[in-house]
Design an enzyme around this catalytic site. Structure first.
Site, PDB file in Angstrom:
ATOM      1  N   HIS A   1     -40.444 -11.573-151.435  1.00  0.00           N
ATOM      2  CA  HIS A   1     -41.426 -10.975-152.343  1.00  0.00           C
ATOM      3  C   HIS A   1     -42.242 -12.118-152.922  1.00  0.00           C
ATOM      4  CE1 HIS A   1     -38.673 -12.372-155.410  1.00  0.00           C
ATOM      5  NE2 HIS A   1     -37.704 -11.624-154.911  1.00  0.00           N
TER       6      HIS A   1
ATOM      7  N   GLY B   1     -42.038 -13.750-155.541  1.00  0.00           N
ATOM      8  CA  GLY B   1     -41.238 -14.856-156.086  1.00  0.00           C
ATOM      9  C   GLY B   1     -40.932 -15.888-155.001  1.00  0.00           C
ATOM     10  N   HIS B   2     -40.490 -15.408-153.832  1.00  0.00           N
ATOM     11  CA  HIS B   2     -40.220 -16.334-152.720  1.00  0.00           C
ATOM     12  C   HIS B   2     -41.510 -17.034-152.300  1.00  0.00           C
ATOM     13  CE1 HIS B   2     -36.949 -13.246-152.034  1.00  0.00           C
ATOM     14  NE2 HIS B   2     -36.242 -14.351-152.030  1.00  0.00           N
TER      15      HIS B   2
ATOM     16  N   GLY C   1     -35.870 -20.445-157.855  1.00  0.00           N
ATOM     17  CA  GLY C   1     -36.518 -19.645-158.889  1.00  0.00           C
ATOM     18  C   GLY C   1     -35.721 -19.681-160.188  1.00  0.00           C
TER      19      GLY C   1
ATOM     20  N   LYS D   1     -35.463 -17.249-162.112  1.00  0.00           N
ATOM     21  CA  LYS D   1     -34.863 -15.943-162.414  1.00  0.00           C
ATOM     22  C   LYS D   1     -33.341 -16.042-162.399  1.00  0.00           C
ATOM     23  CE  LYS D   1     -34.513 -12.248-159.752  1.00  0.00           C
ATOM     24  NZ  LYS D   1     -33.103 -11.793-159.922  1.00  0.00           N
ATOM     25  N   ASP D   2     -32.820 -16.742-161.405  1.00  0.00           N
ATOM     26  CA  ASP D   2     -31.375 -16.989-161.346  1.00  0.00           C
ATOM     27  C   ASP D   2     -31.105 -18.281-162.117  1.00  0.00           C
ATOM     28  OD1 ASP D   2     -30.472 -14.810-159.465  1.00  0.00           O
ATOM     29  OD2 ASP D   2     -32.042 -15.761-158.286  1.00  0.00           O
TER      30      ASP D   2
ATOM     31  N   MET E   1     -39.388  -9.974-160.381  1.00  0.00           N
ATOM     32  CA  MET E   1     -39.291  -9.592-158.966  1.00  0.00           C
ATOM     33  C   MET E   1     -37.917  -9.953-158.426  1.00  0.00           C
ATOM     34  SD  MET E   1     -42.961 -10.390-157.382  1.00  0.00           S
ATOM     35  CE  MET E   1     -44.409  -9.594-158.054  1.00  0.00           C
TER      36      MET E   1
ATOM     37  N   SER F   1     -35.303  -8.937-154.755  1.00  0.00           N
ATOM     38  CA  SER F   1     -35.133  -8.158-153.514  1.00  0.00           C
ATOM     39  C   SER F   1     -34.389  -6.869-153.819  1.00  0.00           C
ATOM     40  CB  SER F   1     -34.351  -8.967-152.480  1.00  0.00           C
ATOM     41  OG  SER F   1     -35.019 -10.180-152.226  1.00  0.00           O
ATOM     42  N   ARG F   2     -33.523  -6.893-154.830  1.00  0.00           N
ATOM     43  CA  ARG F   2     -32.713  -5.710-155.144  1.00  0.00           C
ATOM     44  C   ARG F   2     -33.520  -4.630-155.869  1.00  0.00           C
ATOM     45  NH1 ARG F   2     -28.229  -9.756-155.828  1.00  0.00           N
ATOM     46  NH2 ARG F   2     -26.668  -9.200-154.274  1.00  0.00           N
TER      47      ARG F   2
HETATM   48  O1  PAF Z   1     -30.869 -17.375-154.755  1.00  0.00           O
HETATM   49  C1  PAF Z   1     -30.548 -17.042-153.583  1.00  0.00           C
HETATM   50  O2  PAF Z   1     -31.288 -16.386-152.853  1.00  0.00           O
HETATM   51  C2  PAF Z   1     -29.179 -17.482-153.055  1.00  0.00           C
HETATM   52  O3  PAF Z   1     -28.222 -17.468-154.060  1.00  0.00           O
HETATM   53  C3  PAF Z   1     -29.223 -18.845-152.346  1.00  0.00           C
HETATM   54  C4  PAF Z   1     -29.596 -19.951-153.295  1.00  0.00           C
HETATM   55  C5  PAF Z   1     -30.214 -18.801-151.189  1.00  0.00           C
HETATM   56  C6  PAF Z   1     -27.832 -19.164-151.768  1.00  0.00           C
HETATM   57  O4  PAF Z   1     -27.418 -18.203-150.850  1.00  0.00           O
END
Ligand code: PAF
Length: 261
Positions: free
Chosen positions: A12, A14-15, A126, A128-129, A163, A165-166
């Protein structure tokens, strides 16, 4: 310099923002797409995690990415579930780690393996995490990986929903309700901006907004120091407000910076 964006795919905006940053700042830009079984707990959505590799590759191509690494599970874990893994330390027991036991061990183990493949590089994650970002930084420092970690701002939908994916799991009603996470965080940030320095009130501001939304169930709301991820009692320097709530099926997370200056 190699710019590296580790992902689980289903891109999305964000990526795309991470891919763009890697492309703009580095000579070679690489992405990995790997849905890492090790970071999913029993009963989580490993089997149904959204995937669309053809679309992801088209996006990577459009963003000028030079290389996509898309290993199979057997390539990443040739001996099956690994016995030797990265211990994420005490910080990984809190918040997301408390709700998802083993999650950060799985994340850091796969990120360490990906860093071994890519080598000296600059890696983009990101915000976000946010807890993941702090833990990856700590791993890189503690275990001396030759990787510079770059955190990139949360990408948001027009109404503010972070944003993810879930988000595809959300029904139209849940999608509308899901904005309560960001609204709670925004109200908290305003409270701090208006002069409140008490963490309890800030956390209550977030929790109240989630509790007011019938389709949402609060998992946690917290305020931590940005660098150490330790709890703070009073807001005296930059901190992060973090929230997690279940809205329908998915557990959503979000965070904002609190700047008391
Ligand atoms: O943030 C993510 O998409 C995942 O946790 C990652 C960093 C690619 C590891 O699988």
């Amino acid at each position: 310099m190699v710019g590296f964006v580790p992902t689980m795919g289903f891109f999305h905006e964000g990526h795309r923002s991470l891919l763009r940053a890697a492309r703009a700042e580095c000579d070679v830009a690489a992405v990995s797409i790997f849905v890492n079984p090790l970071q999913f707990g029993p009963g989580e959505d490993l089997a149904s995690y959204p995937r669309d590799v053809d679309r992801d590759l088209a996006i990577a191509d459009a963003e000028g990415i030079d290389l996509a690494f898309m290993p199979h599970v057997e390539e990443m874990y040739p001996g099956g579930t690994p016995e030797v893994t990265v211990d994420p330390g005490p910080l990984a027991q809190r918040l997301e780690g408390a709700s998802r036991p083993g999650h950060f061990r799985g994340v850091l183990t796969v990120v360490a393996k990906l860093f071994q493949v890519v080598g000296r590089s600059r890696a983009y994650f990101g915000e976000k995490d946010f807890q993941q970002l702090v833990l990856v930084r700590r791993m890189v420092n503690d275990l001396s990986f030759p990787v510079e970690i770059v955190g990139c701002p949360v990408s948001r939908e027009p109404d503010g929903l972070a944003m993810s994916s879930r988000n595809v799991y959300l029904s139209p009603e849940e999608r509308q309700a899901a904005v309560c996470l960001y609204e709670g965080l925004r109200a908290a940030a305003k409270r701090v901006h208006d002069g409140d320095r008490g963490v309890e009130q800030v956390v209550a501001e977030i929790a109240d907004r989630i509790d007011a939304e019938p389709l949402a169930e609060l998992d946690y709301a917290a305020v931590v120091d940005e660098a150490t991820f330790e709890d703070v009692d009073r807001l005296e320097g930059p901190a992060r407000a973090l929230v997690s709530a279940t809205v329908g099926k998915p557990r959503l997370i979000d965070n904002v910076r609190l700047d008391p200056a």
